[in-house]
Design an enzyme around this catalytic site. Structure first.
Site, mmCIF file in Angstrom:
data_model
loop_
_atom_site.group_PDB
_atom_site.id
_atom_site.type_symbol
_atom_site.label_atom_id
_atom_site.label_comp_id
_atom_site.label_asym_id
_atom_site.label_seq_id
_atom_site.Cartn_x
_atom_site.Cartn_y
_atom_site.Cartn_z
ATOM 1 N N GLU A 243 0.820 -1.214 0.000
ATOM 2 C CA GLU A 243 0.000 0.000 0.000
ATOM 3 C C GLU A 243 0.857 1.268 0.000
ATOM 4 O OE1 GLU A 243 -3.182 0.501 -0.477
ATOM 5 O OE2 GLU A 243 -3.761 -1.612 -0.508
ATOM 6 N N GLU B 143 1.977 1.544 -3.579
ATOM 7 C CA GLU B 143 0.907 1.922 -4.499
ATOM 8 C C GLU B 143 0.405 3.348 -4.279
ATOM 9 O OE1 GLU B 143 -1.041 -2.553 -5.107
ATOM 10 O OE2 GLU B 143 -2.221 -0.991 -4.123
#
Length: 142
Positions: A56, A59
């Site tokens: 995460e 990203e």
């Protein structure tokens, strides 16, 4: 205990040191571009919480980081499509390694000094975890 559906997530508070000053990485929220958040998201099938947190951060913030330590669990109530949920987010303190993408997902991405984070539009629960991360890093430097 709660009877609410639970959504498990994981994320990372990424730090770096610039001129002996600790800075924390934050990104803007997709739902409110004026709010700064800790990069975090849903756990994919087969992923550990640590793997999710690292993915995460990559990203949402476009950075590579390594896990420094476990910060604990952030829990809060959220409403999605008129359904009340308990969101449980496993947070990790991470050391910044490198930037691999600029503003992925169209988010703003920025490192802020701890003092500056106190003035940003953030969820109070997130701010409390930044305090915890800062205190941990300051203790390690003493």
């Amino acid at each position: 205990m709660t009877d609410l559906p639970v959504e498990e997530r994981a994320g990372g508070i990424v730090f770096r040191k610039r001129n002996e000053r600790i800075e924390f990485l934050l990104v803007t929220s997709n739902s409110n571009r004026n709010r700064w958040i800790i990069p975090a998201g849903h756990v994919e099938t087969g992923e550990s919480f640590k793997e999710t947190a690292l993915r995460e951060v990559h990203e949402e913030a476009g950075v590579k980081a390594v896990i420094h330590s476990d910060l604990g669990v952030l829990e809060y109530i959220w409403y999605r499509d008129s359904q009340k949920l308990l969101i449980r987010t496993y947070l990790y303190l991470m050391k910044y390694v490198d930037t691999v993408a600029i503003n992925p997902e169209g988010r703003q991405v920025c490192f802020y000094s701890f003092a500056k984070t106190k003035t940003l539009n953030m969820w109070e629960e997130s701010r409390q975890f930044l305090v915890k991360a800062y205190q941990l890093l300051k203790k390690e430097n003493n």
